[in-house]
Design an enzyme around this catalytic site. Structure first.
Site, short mmCIF file in Angstrom:
data_model
loop_
_atom_site.label_atom_id
_atom_site.label_comp_id
_atom_site.label_asym_id
_atom_site.label_seq_id
_atom_site.Cartn_x
_atom_site.Cartn_y
_atom_site.Cartn_z
N GLU A 227 0.74 -1.54 -0.07
CA GLU A 227 -0.11 0.20 0.14
C GLU A 227 0.94 1.59 0.00
O GLU A 227 1.36 1.79 0.83
CB GLU A 227 -0.97 -0.16 1.23
CG GLU A 227 -1.68 2.00 0.50
CD GLU A 227 -3.00 1.11 2.35
OE1 GLU A 227 -3.60 2.07 2.36
OE2 GLU A 227 -3.14 -0.05 2.94
N LYS A 243 -8.73 -0.53 1.43
CA LYS A 243 -9.24 -1.35 2.05
C LYS A 243 -10.55 -2.34 1.65
O LYS A 243 -11.08 -1.88 0.16
CB LYS A 243 -10.46 -0.35 2.84
CG LYS A 243 -9.90 0.94 3.86
CD LYS A 243 -10.33 -0.76 4.95
CE LYS A 243 -9.91 -0.22 6.52
NZ LYS A 243 -8.40 -0.99 6.00
#
Length: 430
Positions: A227, A243
């Site tokens: 990420e 997410k």
């Protein structure tokens, strides 16, 4: 400082030798994109070695002090990290737990040597580039392969996790928050490992776009992060929160079906959109008015262990805002807190049974041209060699529609790459 380019196609182990050579110094940092390329990628892999000068946070005005360090060393490549617990300097928060890892809240250094790998070449920056190249070719790693012999134990039991999950859902029902990222620590004591060997296995098991090996003194960071927290390219800021998580399929057909299901899952979509809104709000503090946008959103990215939902939020940086101030305004990464951000962090301090420390913070670099790029510290092993303490965290988002058993299973899924790299297991307490 001189710069030279060397062809390394005749030396298939050169990159591994360079990393072993770098790890023999007190400070080194290795970033590896593992061949993942997007519109914001800058290099294939990079190795920074030996501190000419460094910055260690004292717990007082850290972000301003980092800005001063960067300004004093303008034109240098500066790798380092920000700990999640710097939130206590940004907001009226306090982490009640102490981490046995004892990592500084932030650490950055200016390297004496810089190696940039691209294809079959390496660019070496430093004094006597040819001597560096030859030293790497001649280097033989002498550190023993101290394989991990133990197992990890959770800081909290599964029952405690589920009870905490229920408490968070009560807070959601009461309107205190509408999403929160509940994290837990897994740790092992009296551990003696070869950190570089463990990182190389982790990077093989879980090759990700923001992998990093970071060493300073007795502190080691072995990261397989997928990420991006925040990057600066020219005057553009880019954040790409993750997410939404799903396991990989057993075959191509099942894998394709899981991707479709993830992209259509209302719970996972809701988690992602909530964080997109949070990051958009954070970026407005540093953006030129009207420039914040979210596009593309809800893209499925596939990694060795999991599929993930990733959205991209960007803006044009207000030139009156210092670069570290832009990082501070979005810190800690929204995907690791919840929303509203401050309320979620306050509840995490209250209910989580360990300090996050560097976990959920950011590792990255400030480039010579003023750009920067930082990951989110997830899927990461932290090791204190002198204290022989090894630790990692996992976590997941809780919303009103979340299920405790499923969220706990997701925590274990996110631990899979680390456990596989160490050839070990968790000692789960029910």
């Amino acid at each position: 400082m001189s710069v030279a380019v060397f062809e390394i196609s005749a030396y298939p182990n050169f990159r591994a030798q360079a990393l072993a050579w770098a790890a023999s110094f007190e400070e080194c940092c290795y970033f590896d994109s593992n061949a993942y390329v997007d519109a914001y990628s800058k290099f294939e892999s990079l190795l920074a070695v030996k501190a000419v000068t460094s910055f260690t946070a004292t717990g007082n005005n850290t972000f301003a002090a980092v800005q001063q360090f960067i300004t004093r060393n303008k034109g240098a490549f500066i790798p380092g990290y920000f700990s999640y617990d710097l939130k206590d300097e940004i907001e009226a928060l306090r982490t009640p737990w102490q981490s046995p890892l004892d990592f500084p809240l932030a650490y950055f250094f200016v390297p004496q040597y810089l190696l940039k790998f691209q294809g079959t070449t390496v660019h070496i920056e430093g004094d006597s580039c040819l001597e560096i190249f030859n030293a790497i070719l001649a280097f033989e790693e002498t550190a023993p392969m101290a394989d991990f012999k133990g197992s990890f134990q959770p800081r909290i039991s599964k029952a405690t996790y589920l009870a905490t999950f229920d408490k968070f859902q009560q807070h959601i029902q009461q309107g205190d928050i509408y999403e929160v990222n509940l994290c837990q620590e897994f740790f092992a004591k009296d551990v003696s490992i070869n950190p570089l060997a463990v990182f190389e296995r982790l990077n093989m098991v879980s090759p990700t776009p923001f992998s990093s090996f970071f060493k300073f003194s007795n502190h080691f960071i072995l990261s397989a992060s997928p990420e991006r927290f925040l990057a600066k390219r020219g005057m553009q800021l880019i954040s790409q929160p993750i997410k939404g998580t799903a396991k990989r399929g057993k075959n191509a057909e099942e894998d394709a079906l899981i991707k479709v299901q993830l992209r259509a899952n209302p719970k996972e979509i809701a988690e992602n959109i909530m964080i997109v809104d949070l990051v958009r709000n954070d970026l407005t503090l540093s953006a030129l008015p009207g420039t914040v946008k979210a596009d593309p959103i809800l893209e499925v990215h596939s990694f060795q262990q999991v599929h993930q939902l990733i959205s991209t939020i960007s803006c044009q940086l207000n030139p009156a805002i210092p670069v570290v101030e832009a990082i501070k305004s979005t810190f800690p990464p929204g995907s690791m807190t919840g929303a509203p951000k401050i309320s979620a962090m306050r509840l995490c301090d209250r209910y989580e049974a360990s300090a996050r420390g560097l976990y959920a913070g950011a590792i990255g670099y400030f480039a010579e041209n003023g750009d920067f790029d930082f990951n989110v510290v997830i899927r990461t092993l932290l090791y204190h060699a002198e204290r022989q303490y090894l630790s990692f965290h996992t976590g997941g988002a809780i919303t009103l529609n979340a299920d405790g058993e499923q969220e706990y299973a997701e925590c274990l899924l996110k631990a899979a790459g680390i456990l596989k790299a160490l050839d070990t297991e968790l000692l789960i307490q029910n």
